[in-house]
Scaffold this motif. Sequence first.
Motif, PDB file in Angstrom:
ATOM      1  N   ARG A  75       0.706  -0.981   0.295  1.00 38.40           N
ATOM      2  CA  ARG A  75       0.549   0.254  -0.062  1.00 38.40           C
ATOM      3  C   ARG A  75       0.867   1.437  -0.116  1.00 38.40           C
ATOM      4  O   ARG A  75       0.379   2.406   0.332  1.00 38.40           O
ATOM      5  N   HIS A  76       2.449   1.357  -0.516  1.00 42.38           N
ATOM      6  CA  HIS A  76       3.206   2.358  -0.602  1.00 42.38           C
ATOM      7  C   HIS A  76       2.480   2.710  -1.769  1.00 42.38           C
ATOM      8  O   HIS A  76       3.261   2.241  -2.858  1.00 42.38           O
ATOM      9  N   TRP A  77       1.952   4.152  -1.844  1.00 48.45           N
ATOM     10  CA  TRP A  77       1.614   4.850  -3.597  1.00 48.45           C
ATOM     11  C   TRP A  77       2.914   6.140  -4.326  1.00 48.45           C
ATOM     12  O   TRP A  77       3.686   6.086  -3.143  1.00 48.45           O
ATOM     13  N   TYR A  78       2.710   5.804  -4.732  1.00 49.55           N
ATOM     14  CA  TYR A  78       3.658   6.543  -5.681  1.00 49.55           C
ATOM     15  C   TYR A  78       4.611   7.898  -5.139  1.00 49.55           C
ATOM     16  O   TYR A  78       5.400   8.358  -5.634  1.00 49.55           O
ATOM     17  N   HIS A  79       3.234   8.518  -4.941  1.00 46.24           N
ATOM     18  CA  HIS A  79       3.541   9.513  -3.906  1.00 46.24           C
ATOM     19  C   HIS A  79       3.703   9.565  -2.089  1.00 46.24           C
ATOM     20  O   HIS A  79       4.361  10.648  -1.777  1.00 46.24           O
ATOM     21  N   THR A  80       3.763   8.429  -1.950  1.00 49.75           N
ATOM     22  CA  THR A  80       4.315   8.075  -0.839  1.00 49.75           C
ATOM     23  C   THR A  80       5.455   7.543  -0.028  1.00 49.75           C
ATOM     24  O   THR A  80       6.383   7.800   0.700  1.00 49.75           O
ATOM     25  N   ARG A  81       6.391   6.723  -1.231  1.00 52.30           N
ATOM     26  CA  ARG A  81       7.814   6.730  -1.066  1.00 52.30           C
ATOM     27  C   ARG A  81       8.688   7.589  -1.279  1.00 52.30           C
ATOM     28  O   ARG A  81       8.478   7.968  -2.463  1.00 52.30           O
ATOM     29  N   MET A  82       9.623   7.764   0.105  1.00 51.11           N
ATOM     30  CA  MET A  82      10.636   8.646  -0.076  1.00 51.11           C
ATOM     31  C   MET A  82      12.263   8.160  -1.043  1.00 51.11           C
ATOM     32  O   MET A  82      13.167   8.376  -0.988  1.00 51.11           O
ATOM     33  N   ASP A  83      12.041   6.802  -0.821  1.00 52.75           N
ATOM     34  CA  ASP A  83      13.430   6.173  -0.243  1.00 52.75           C
ATOM     35  C   ASP A  83      14.073   6.003  -1.669  1.00 52.75           C
ATOM     36  O   ASP A  83      14.698   5.771  -2.082  1.00 52.75           O
ATOM     37  N   TRP A  84      13.346   5.902  -2.843  1.00 53.17           N
ATOM     38  CA  TRP A  84      13.989   6.067  -4.328  1.00 53.17           C
ATOM     39  C   TRP A  84      14.598   7.054  -4.662  1.00 53.17           C
ATOM     40  O   TRP A  84      15.260   7.260  -5.423  1.00 53.17           O
ATOM     41  N   TRP A  85      13.726   8.336  -4.236  1.00 51.04           N
ATOM     42  CA  TRP A  85      14.112   9.844  -4.544  1.00 51.04           C
ATOM     43  C   TRP A  85      15.632   9.290  -4.190  1.00 51.04           C
ATOM     44  O   TRP A  85      16.711  10.708  -4.737  1.00 51.04           O
ATOM     45  N   GLU A  86      15.477   9.092  -2.405  1.00 49.82           N
ATOM     46  CA  GLU A  86      17.001   9.373  -1.801  1.00 49.82           C
ATOM     47  C   GLU A  86      18.072   8.212  -2.975  1.00 49.82           C
ATOM     48  O   GLU A  86      19.859   8.620  -2.371  1.00 49.82           O
ATOM     49  N   TYR A  87      17.915   7.490  -3.046  1.00 52.88           N
ATOM     50  CA  TYR A  87      18.655   6.327  -4.248  1.00 52.88           C
ATOM     51  C   TYR A  87      19.180   7.136  -5.008  1.00 52.88           C
ATOM     52  O   TYR A  87      20.217   7.687  -5.946  1.00 52.88           O
ATOM     53  N   VAL A  88      17.796   8.197  -5.820  1.00 49.37           N
ATOM     54  CA  VAL A  88      18.304   8.684  -6.975  1.00 49.37           C
ATOM     55  C   VAL A  88      19.040  10.111  -7.145  1.00 49.37           C
ATOM     56  O   VAL A  88      20.563  10.246  -8.162  1.00 49.37           O
ATOM     57  N   ALA A  89      19.374  10.385  -5.850  1.00 54.43           N
ATOM     58  CA  ALA A  89      20.965  11.617  -5.224  1.00 54.43           C
ATOM     59  C   ALA A  89      21.306  10.812  -4.896  1.00 54.43           C
ATOM     60  O   ALA A  89      22.222  11.678  -5.609  1.00 54.43           O
ATOM     61  N   THR A  90      21.630   9.790  -4.739  1.00 52.62           N
ATOM     62  CA  THR A  90      22.961   8.929  -4.391  1.00 52.62           C
ATOM     63  C   THR A  90      23.713   8.654  -6.511  1.00 52.62           C
ATOM     64  O   THR A  90      24.721   8.551  -7.025  1.00 52.62           O
ATOM     65  N   ILE A  91      23.318   8.627  -7.457  1.00 48.29           N
ATOM     66  CA  ILE A  91      23.863   9.061  -8.860  1.00 48.29           C
ATOM     67  C   ILE A  91      24.482  10.412  -8.594  1.00 48.29           C
ATOM     68  O   ILE A  91      23.801  11.178  -8.774  1.00 48.29           O
ATOM     69  N   PRO A  92      25.020   9.914  -9.916  1.00 46.71           N
ATOM     70  CA  PRO A  92      25.958  11.432 -10.346  1.00 46.71           C
ATOM     71  C   PRO A  92      25.540  12.178 -11.187  1.00 46.71           C
ATOM     72  O   PRO A  92      24.209  11.727 -11.723  1.00 46.71           O
ATOM     73  N   ALA A  93      25.084  13.978 -10.923  1.00 50.78           N
ATOM     74  CA  ALA A  93      24.571  14.332 -12.430  1.00 50.78           C
ATOM     75  C   ALA A  93      25.336  15.177 -13.583  1.00 50.78           C
ATOM     76  O   ALA A  93      26.983  15.112 -13.114  1.00 50.78           O
ATOM     77  N   PRO A  94      24.696  15.043 -14.336  1.00 51.19           N
ATOM     78  CA  PRO A  94      23.196  15.122 -14.460  1.00 51.19           C
ATOM     79  C   PRO A  94      22.363  13.905 -14.342  1.00 51.19           C
ATOM     80  O   PRO A  94      23.354  12.575 -14.899  1.00 51.19           O
TER      81      PRO A  94
END
Length: 239
Positions: A75-94
Motif C-alpha cells: 500500500r505504498h503509493w507513488y507519492h508516499t515513498r521517499m526512499d527511491w528519491w534518496e537513491y536517485v540522489a546518490t547517482i552523479p548529476a546530471p
Amino acid sequence: MSSDQTIRQVPPGLLEELRALDAGTISNAIERLDVRLRNEGYTDISVRCLSPDLPPMVGYAATGRIRTESPPMARHWYHTRMDWWEYVATIPAPRVIVFQDIDANPGFGALFGQIHAHIARALGCIGYVTNGAVRDLPRIKETGFHLYAGGVTVSHAYAHVIEFGGPVEIGGLTVNPGDLLHGDRHGIVSVPATIAGEIPKVAAELMAQERELIELCQSPRFSIDKLRDLIERIRHASK
C-alpha cells in the motif's frame, strides 16, 4: 550503493562535447571504435522520444522497476515513498531516471507526470526513460525535461516503484545504475565510459568523411567511379 565507488564518471567538459553530437553520430563513433556488437547498446522503436524539440540529453542512469496495473501489496503509493528519491540522489548529476514497467501490459498507468518532473528537476535529473507511459506532456515540456516512453496515458492508475538500483531493460537496451546515456529525437544510446573520451575525435572524423561524400553527390563531377574511389579511400582510412 555507493555511487562514488561503482560509477565511472567522465569530465564535465566531455559531457558537453557529447551533448553537442546527435545520437546517430555517437552510435557511429562507437561502431568505429569496435567495443561492442552493432546490434547492442541502444533502444529500439518501442521507446519513443516525446521531447523532440530539446537538444541532446547526456546523463547517468538511476534505475528502477515499476508496476502500474495492480495496487501495491504494501500500500505504498507513488507519492508516499521517499526512499527511491534518496537513491536517485546518490547517482552523479546530471541524472537520467530509467524505470522499467514490468507489468504484462506496460503503460497501463503513468508514474511520471508534471509533479514528478518538477521533483526530478530539483534533484538534478534531466530526463526520464521508460518502456511504459508518461502523461502531462505540455506541462512537462515547459520544464525542459526529456521524456522517452512507450506511449502516453491519462491516468497514474496504480503506479508504484517496486525496486531500484539494479539492472533494467528498456526497448532492448540493458541499463545498469550509473551507465552514461545519450538521447535525442532518435532514441537512447548507452555510451561506454571507457571510450567516451575518444568519441568526439572519432565523430569529427566521421562527419568530415560524410561531408566529403555529400559534396561529391552534389557536385557536377559526380560519377559512380568517383563514388567508388572515395568510399574505398574512406574504408582504408577507417582501418
